[in-house]
Design an enzyme around this catalytic site. Structure first.
Site, PDB file in Angstrom:
ATOM      1  N   HIS A  76       0.865  -1.174   0.000  1.00 36.30           N
ATOM      2  CA  HIS A  76       0.000   0.000   0.000  1.00 36.30           C
ATOM      3  C   HIS A  76       0.903   1.226   0.000  1.00 36.30           C
ATOM      4  CE1 HIS A  76      -3.893   2.018   1.566  1.00 36.30           C
ATOM      5  NE2 HIS A  76      -3.160   2.869   0.889  1.00 36.30           N
ATOM      6  N   HIS A  95      -7.410  -6.551   7.005  1.00 30.11           N
ATOM      7  CA  HIS A  95      -7.126  -5.568   8.059  1.00 30.11           C
ATOM      8  C   HIS A  95      -7.276  -6.186   9.446  1.00 30.11           C
ATOM      9  CE1 HIS A  95      -5.952  -1.318   8.676  1.00 30.11           C
ATOM     10  NE2 HIS A  95      -6.349  -1.592   9.901  1.00 30.11           N
ATOM     11  N   GLU A 105      -2.447  -1.538  -3.362  1.00 34.45           N
ATOM     12  CA  GLU A 105      -3.579  -0.853  -2.749  1.00 34.45           C
ATOM     13  C   GLU A 105      -3.328   0.644  -2.710  1.00 34.45           C
ATOM     14  OE1 GLU A 105      -3.691  -2.571   1.168  1.00 34.45           O
ATOM     15  OE2 GLU A 105      -4.939  -4.217   0.471  1.00 34.45           O
TER      16      GLU A 105
HETATM   17  C1  LIG Z   1      -6.361  -1.508   3.130  1.00 34.39           C
HETATM   18  C2  LIG Z   1      -5.876  -2.056   4.409  1.00 34.39           C
HETATM   19  O1  LIG Z   1      -6.614  -2.306   5.328  1.00 34.39           O
HETATM   20  C3  LIG Z   1      -4.459  -2.337   4.533  1.00 34.39           C
HETATM   21  O2  LIG Z   1      -4.095  -3.039   3.418  1.00 34.39           O
HETATM   22  C4  LIG Z   1      -3.566  -1.142   4.526  1.00 34.39           C
HETATM   23  O3  LIG Z   1      -2.460  -1.458   3.739  1.00 34.39           O
HETATM   24  C5  LIG Z   1      -3.057  -0.839   5.866  1.00 34.39           C
HETATM   25  O4  LIG Z   1      -2.201   0.265   5.682  1.00 34.39           O
HETATM   26  P1  LIG Z   1      -1.009   0.507   6.705  1.00 34.39           P
HETATM   27  O5  LIG Z   1      -0.087  -0.682   6.615  1.00 34.39           O
HETATM   28  O6  LIG Z   1      -0.406   1.809   6.213  1.00 34.39           O
HETATM   29  O7  LIG Z   1      -1.657   0.608   8.077  1.00 34.39           O
HETATM   30  N1  LIG Z   2      -5.857  -5.110   2.846  1.00 33.57           N
HETATM   31  C1  LIG Z   2      -5.388  -5.488   4.162  1.00 33.57           C
HETATM   32  C2  LIG Z   2      -3.907  -5.628   4.137  1.00 33.57           C
HETATM   33  O1  LIG Z   2      -3.297  -5.659   3.067  1.00 33.57           O
HETATM   34  C3  LIG Z   2      -3.140  -5.773   5.387  1.00 33.57           C
HETATM   35  O2  LIG Z   2      -3.820  -5.259   6.488  1.00 33.57           O
HETATM   36  P1  LIG Z   2      -3.127  -5.550   7.916  1.00 33.57           P
HETATM   37  O3  LIG Z   2      -3.040  -7.041   8.072  1.00 33.57           O
HETATM   38  O4  LIG Z   2      -1.764  -4.919   7.898  1.00 33.57           O
HETATM   39  O5  LIG Z   2      -4.050  -4.917   8.923  1.00 33.57           O
END
Ligand SMILES: CC(=O)[C@@H](O)[C@H](O)COP(=O)(O)O
Ligand SMILES: NCC(=O)COP(=O)(O)O
Length: 247
Positions: free
Chosen positions: A44, A198, A76
C-alpha cells in the site's frame, strides 16, 4: 475454502525505513513469503512513502515475474492520478482501491459507493481496460453490495478492522463475524468476488474462513509480521496458510 494468502509488506518496509540500511529487505521477505506458500504480495504505497517506497514496486514486480510466475501482485491505494500512474507502471494482477485520505494513520473505512459512484466507475473501467482485476475496499454492510457491483468492480475487500479489534470480546467478535458473513453473502448474490483484510490474525482468521467459504483472498500484514517476530517469516506464512484452510 481455502482462501489465498497475500502477504502485505508494509510493516517490513516500515522497519527497513528506520535506518539508512538495506535490511530488513522488502524483496527478501517477499521472496521468503512466496517460497513458503503465499499466493501473492500486497503493498500500500502511501503518498508520504512512510513505509513502502515507490521504488519498491518494480523490485517486487521483478521478483514475481522472475522467480514466482503465477503469484499475484496486489497494489492498494487511493485512485489519485499519481497512484494510477504507479499502478500502470507496475501492472499488478490486482488493484485494491481504498478511500484513504493521505493524513490517515491507516485504512479505517470502506467506500461510500453512492457518493463516489462516478469516480469509481471511471477508474474501475480504466484499470480493467488495462487487464487488471479491481477490488474495492468495503465496510461490512450487506445493503451496499449492489451499489458496489454497479461500479463494475470484480471484487470487494471486506474491511475486517472492527472484527480484529474484538480480540478480547468473544460476543462482539461473534456479532462482527455475522455482519461480515451477511455482507459476504450479499456480495456473492450481487455477483462480486470476495477478499478481506485488516487486523486479521491466526486466531481470528479461521472462524472468518469457515463462515465465508466464498472468500477468495485475504491480505495480511500487521498481524503476520508480528507473528513472524516469534516464528520467522516462513513459519508464520505456513501458520497463516493453515488458518486460510479454516484450521
Ligand atoms: C487496506 C488495508 O486495510 C491495509 O491493506 C492497509 O495497507 C493498511 O495500511 P497501513 O499498513 O499503512 O496501516
Ligand atoms: N488489505 C489489508 C492488508 O493488506 C493488510 O492489512 P493488515 O493485516 O496490515 O491490517
Amino acid at each position: 475454502m481455502p482462501c489465498e494468502l497475500s502477504v502485505n509488506l508494509n510493516a517490513v518496509a516500515m522497519l527497513r525505513n528506520r535506518r539508512d540500511l538495506p535490511w530488513p529487505s522488502v524483496e527478501g521477505f517477499g521472496r521468503i513469503a512466496l517460497a513458503a506458500g503465499a499466493h501473492g504480495l500486497t503493498v500500500h504505497p502511501r503518498p508520504d512513502q512512510r513505509h513502502v517506497r515507490f521504488s519498491d514496486l518494480p523490485v517486487l514486480r521483478g521478483l514475481i515475474d522472475r522467480e514466482f510466475p503465477g503469484a499475484e501482485f496486489n497494489i492498494e491505494g487511493y485512485p489519485s492520478e499519481d497512484f494510477l500512474q504507479l499502478v500502470l507502471a507496475n501492472r499488478p494482477e490486482q488493484v485494491t482501491l481504498v478511500p484513504d485520505d493521505p493524513s490517515q494513520p491507516t485504512s479505517d473505512h470502506g467506500w461510500d459507493f453512492a457518493a463516489h459512484a462516478a469516480l469509481l466507475r471511471g477508474v474501475v473501467a480504466r484499470l480493467k481496460g488495462e487487464g487488471m482485476r479491481v477490488s474495492l475496499f468495503a465496510d461490512a454492510d450487506p445493503a451496499i453490495m449492489e451499489r458496489a457491483a454497479e461500479t463494475g468492480c470484480d471484487r470487494v475487500e471486506l474491511y475486517t478492522g472492527p472484527y480484529g479489534g474484538t480480540h478480547s470480546d468473544p460476543l462482539a467478535a461473534e456479532a462482527w463475524l455475522e455482519r461480515l458473513g451477511a455482507t459476504g453473502d450479499a456480495a456473492q448474490a450481487a455477483g462480486l468476488g470476495l477478499n478481506a483484510g485488516h487486523d486479521l490474525t491466526v486466531a481470528n482468521l479461521p472462524p472468518l474462513v469457515r463462515r465465508l467459504p466464498q472468500l477468495a483472498e485475504v491480505s495480511i500484514g500487521h498481524g503476520l509480521t508480528a507473528d513472524a517476530l516469534e516464528h520467522g517469516m516462513a513459519g508464520s506464512v505456513r501458520r497463516f496458510v493453515s488458518a486460510c484452510r479454516g484450521d
